[in-house]
Design an enzyme around this catalytic site. Sequence first.
Site, PDB file in Angstrom:
ATOM      1  N   ASP A  16       0.850  -1.199   0.000  1.00 60.09           N
ATOM      2  CA  ASP A  16       0.000   0.000   0.000  1.00 60.09           C
ATOM      3  C   ASP A  16       0.885   1.248   0.000  1.00 60.09           C
ATOM      4  OD1 ASP A  16      -2.081   1.895   0.563  1.00 60.09           O
ATOM      5  OD2 ASP A  16      -3.212   0.365   1.621  1.00 60.09           O
ATOM      6  N   HIS A 207      -8.760  -1.908   7.989  1.00 59.56           N
ATOM      7  CA  HIS A 207      -7.672  -1.270   7.229  1.00 59.56           C
ATOM      8  C   HIS A 207      -7.998   0.221   7.158  1.00 59.56           C
ATOM      9  CE1 HIS A 207      -4.933  -1.461   3.517  1.00 59.56           C
ATOM     10  NE2 HIS A 207      -5.575  -0.327   3.278  1.00 59.56           N
ATOM     11  N   HIS A 209      -7.059   4.063   6.645  1.00 63.96           N
ATOM     12  CA  HIS A 209      -6.151   5.137   6.223  1.00 63.96           C
ATOM     13  C   HIS A 209      -6.397   6.321   7.161  1.00 63.96           C
ATOM     14  CE1 HIS A 209      -4.309   3.570   2.450  1.00 63.96           C
ATOM     15  NE2 HIS A 209      -5.285   2.689   2.606  1.00 63.96           N
ATOM     16  N   CYS A 240      -3.946   5.006  -2.309  1.00 61.75           N
ATOM     17  CA  CYS A 240      -4.268   4.279  -3.537  1.00 61.75           C
ATOM     18  C   CYS A 240      -4.327   5.280  -4.680  1.00 61.75           C
ATOM     19  CB  CYS A 240      -5.609   3.565  -3.378  1.00 61.75           C
ATOM     20  SG  CYS A 240      -6.155   2.760  -4.896  1.00 61.75           S
TER      21      CYS A 240
HETATM   22  P1  HMG Z   1      -7.932  -3.857 -17.660  1.00 67.83           P
HETATM   23  O1  HMG Z   1      -7.238  -2.823 -18.504  1.00 67.83           O
HETATM   24  O2  HMG Z   1      -9.408  -3.877 -17.668  1.00 67.83           O
HETATM   25  O3  HMG Z   1      -7.377  -5.324 -17.915  1.00 67.83           O
HETATM   26  O4  HMG Z   1      -7.386  -3.656 -16.162  1.00 67.83           O
HETATM   27  P2  HMG Z   1      -7.257  -6.205 -19.174  1.00 67.83           P
HETATM   28  O5  HMG Z   1      -7.560  -7.596 -18.769  1.00 67.83           O
HETATM   29  O6  HMG Z   1      -8.049  -5.625 -20.339  1.00 67.83           O
HETATM   30  O7  HMG Z   1      -5.705  -6.127 -19.520  1.00 67.83           O
HETATM   31  C1  HMG Z   1      -5.084  -4.919 -19.955  1.00 67.83           C
HETATM   32  C2  HMG Z   1      -3.601  -5.161 -20.025  1.00 67.83           C
HETATM   33  O8  HMG Z   1      -3.076  -5.440 -18.727  1.00 67.83           O
HETATM   34  C3  HMG Z   1      -3.224  -6.371 -20.878  1.00 67.83           C
HETATM   35  O9  HMG Z   1      -1.946  -6.105 -21.403  1.00 67.83           O
HETATM   36  C4  HMG Z   1      -3.122  -7.475 -19.857  1.00 67.83           C
HETATM   37  O10 HMG Z   1      -2.296  -8.524 -20.263  1.00 67.83           O
HETATM   38  C5  HMG Z   1      -2.504  -6.747 -18.685  1.00 67.83           C
HETATM   39  P3  HMG Z   1      -1.741  -5.568 -22.916  1.00 67.83           P
HETATM   40  O11 HMG Z   1      -2.394  -6.607 -23.780  1.00 67.83           O
HETATM   41  O12 HMG Z   1      -2.464  -4.231 -22.979  1.00 67.83           O
HETATM   42  O13 HMG Z   1      -0.270  -5.455 -23.042  1.00 67.83           O
HETATM   43  N1  HMG Z   1      -2.828  -7.356 -17.393  1.00 67.83           N
HETATM   44  C6  HMG Z   1      -1.928  -7.730 -16.484  1.00 67.83           C
HETATM   45  N2  HMG Z   1      -0.575  -7.676 -16.483  1.00 67.83           N
HETATM   46  C7  HMG Z   1       0.049  -8.164 -15.401  1.00 67.83           C
HETATM   47  N3  HMG Z   1      -0.580  -8.667 -14.314  1.00 67.83           N
HETATM   48  C8  HMG Z   1      -1.923  -8.713 -14.286  1.00 67.83           C
HETATM   49  C9  HMG Z   1      -2.638  -8.237 -15.406  1.00 67.83           C
HETATM   50  N4  HMG Z   1      -3.947  -8.154 -15.700  1.00 67.83           N
HETATM   51  C10 HMG Z   1      -4.052  -7.623 -16.908  1.00 67.83           C
HETATM   52  N5  HMG Z   1      -2.541  -9.203 -13.230  1.00 67.83           N
HETATM   53  C11 HMG Z   1      -6.829  -4.683 -14.065  1.00 67.83           C
HETATM   54  C12 HMG Z   1      -7.906  -4.455 -15.123  1.00 67.83           C
HETATM   55  C13 HMG Z   1      -7.531  -5.330 -12.887  1.00 67.83           C
HETATM   56  C14 HMG Z   1      -5.773  -5.610 -14.625  1.00 67.83           C
HETATM   57  C15 HMG Z   1      -6.187  -3.326 -13.680  1.00 67.83           C
HETATM   58  O14 HMG Z   1      -7.179  -2.364 -13.485  1.00 67.83           O
HETATM   59  C16 HMG Z   1      -5.334  -3.431 -12.450  1.00 67.83           C
HETATM   60  O15 HMG Z   1      -4.304  -4.093 -12.457  1.00 67.83           O
HETATM   61  N6  HMG Z   1      -5.723  -2.740 -11.354  1.00 67.83           N
HETATM   62  C17 HMG Z   1      -5.005  -2.778 -10.087  1.00 67.83           C
HETATM   63  C18 HMG Z   1      -5.182  -1.481  -9.369  1.00 67.83           C
HETATM   64  C19 HMG Z   1      -4.480  -1.516  -8.029  1.00 67.83           C
HETATM   65  O16 HMG Z   1      -3.566  -2.274  -7.813  1.00 67.83           O
HETATM   66  N7  HMG Z   1      -4.924  -0.628  -7.111  1.00 67.83           N
HETATM   67  C20 HMG Z   1      -4.311  -0.533  -5.799  1.00 67.83           C
HETATM   68  C21 HMG Z   1      -4.619  -1.687  -4.918  1.00 67.83           C
HETATM   69  S1  HMG Z   1      -6.218  -1.563  -4.167  1.00 67.83           S
HETATM   70  C22 HMG Z   1      -5.928  -0.573  -2.755  1.00 67.83           C
HETATM   71  O17 HMG Z   1      -4.896   0.026  -2.633  1.00 67.83           O
HETATM   72  C23 HMG Z   1      -6.945  -0.574  -1.662  1.00 67.83           C
HETATM   73  C24 HMG Z   1      -6.504  -1.418  -0.455  1.00 67.83           C
HETATM   74  O18 HMG Z   1      -5.310  -0.923   0.116  1.00 67.83           O
HETATM   75  C25 HMG Z   1      -7.604  -1.429   0.633  1.00 67.83           C
HETATM   76  C26 HMG Z   1      -8.112  -0.023   1.004  1.00 67.83           C
HETATM   77  O19 HMG Z   1      -7.283   0.899   1.253  1.00 67.83           O
HETATM   78  O20 HMG Z   1      -9.343   0.103   1.099  1.00 67.83           O
HETATM   79  C27 HMG Z   1      -6.280  -2.890  -0.866  1.00 67.83           C
HETATM   80 MG    MG Z   2      -5.201   0.778   1.423  1.00 61.76          MG
END
Ligand code: HMG
Ligand code: MG
Length: 306
Positions: A16, A207, A209, A240
Site C-alpha cells: 500500500d 484497514h 487510512h 491508492c
Molecule cells: P484492464 O485494462 O481492464 O485489464 O485492467 P485487461 O484484462 O483488459 O488487460 C489490460 C492489459 O493489462 C493487458 O496487457 C493485460 O495482459 C494486462 P496488454 O495486452 O495491454 O499489453 N494485465 C496484467 N498484467 C500483469 N498482471 C496482471 C494483469 N492483468 C491484466 N494481473 C486490471 C484491469 C484489474 C488488470 C487493472 O485495473 C489493475 O491491475 N488494477 C489494479 C489497481 C491496483 O492495484 N490498485 C491498488 C490496490 S487496491 C488498494 O490500494 C486498496 C486497499 O489498500 C484497501 C483499502 O485501502 O481500502 C487494498
Molecule cells: Mg489501502
Amino acid sequence: MPLPKSVTVVEVGARDGLQNEKTVVDAADKIAYVDLLSRTGLRWIEATSFVSPKAIPQLADAEEVFAGIRKAPGVRYPVLVPNLKGYERAKACGADAIAVFTAASQAFTKRNINMSVEESIETFAEVVRRAKSDGMWVRGYVSTAFGSPFGDAVTPQMVRDVCVQLTELGCDQLSVGDTIGVGVPTQVDEIVPLLVRDIPLDRLAFHFHDTRGTALANVYAALQHGVAVFDASSGGLGGCPYAPGATGNVGTEDILYMLQGMGIETGVDLALVRAASRFIRGVIDHDLTSKAFQALEAAEARVATS
Ligand code: HMG
Ligand code: MG
C-alpha cells in the site's frame, strides 16, 4: 466486550505504501525493506501486487521482489491479485497467500480494477477457487467501506453484502478498508455488529487510512467490538492512486505504541519497525507521517545530543 489480549498487525507498507510513491523504488530497496520488516516480529507482511504494470507501475517488479525477499520462518507474505493473470504470476513465484480486492463503491471499483462490483465477485470466484485448491490462504479486501472518493453512496448494508459474498467464495479473512480515511468511530460501531451477524469475528480485519486523523480512534472503536486484526503501514506510508485524496495507512509505529500502552500483545518490536521505516525514508526521500515514528526519532536525537 473485553478488549482483545493480543492483536495481529498486518504490515502493508511495502504494498500500500510503495504503490503510492511518486518515485519507483528499486527492487533491491523493496527487498531490503521487507527483509528489515521480517525481523520485527510481524507475522504478516504484504509484499507486493501482481497487478497490471500499466495500472501500478510502482510495483511492476513484483516477481523480482517476491523472489528476492528472504522469507522468514513463521512470516506470511500475501500478495495482491486482481484477476487470473495475477494469480498465475503469483503462483509461479511461489506465493502461498493472496489478497483479492473489490469495494463497496461501484465507482471506485470501476476505476481501480475496471470491473463492476458484481464482475469483480465473478472474477474472484475462480481466483479463490484455484487458490484454495492450491492450498493458499486468501484475504478479501472490501475498500471504500466508510465512503467513496467519487461521491456515490456507500451503506453498511452494501459493505456487509460484499463481505458475505467474499466469505462465500472462500476467503479466509476480510479486510474492511477506509480507503480514503473518512471514517469515524460511530461508523465502526455500526458496521462491526452488522458484519458479525454473518461472519465470524476472527475473520475480520480493518484497514484504516489516516487521511483525516481518525484512524487510531477507529482502531480503538473496533477493538471494543473484539476485532483483533489491523492493517498498518510502517512510517504511515500508503494510499491508492485510484482513490483521489487518499493518504497513508495508520502508521505501524502509531498502532504499536497505542497497543503497547494499553497492555495488548502484538509480538512486534517497535524499535525494529522504526529501523525499517528509517531505511525506506532514506530511499523515498521525504518525511514519514507516523506521529509515533516522528516522536520516537526526535526523542532519540535529543538523547544522542545531550
Ligand atoms: P484492464 O485494462 O481492464 O485489464 O485492467 P485487461 O484484462 O483488459 O488487460 C489490460 C492489459 O493489462 C493487458 O496487457 C493485460 O495482459 C494486462 P496488454 O495486452 O495491454 O499489453 N494485465 C496484467 N498484467 C500483469 N498482471 C496482471 C494483469 N492483468 C491484466 N494481473 C486490471 C484491469 C484489474 C488488470 C487493472 O485495473 C489493475 O491491475 N488494477 C489494479 C489497481 C491496483 O492495484 N490498485 C491498488 C490496490 S487496491 C488498494 O490500494 C486498496 C486497499 O489498500 C484497501 C483499502 O485501502 O481500502 C487494498
Ligand atoms: Mg489501502
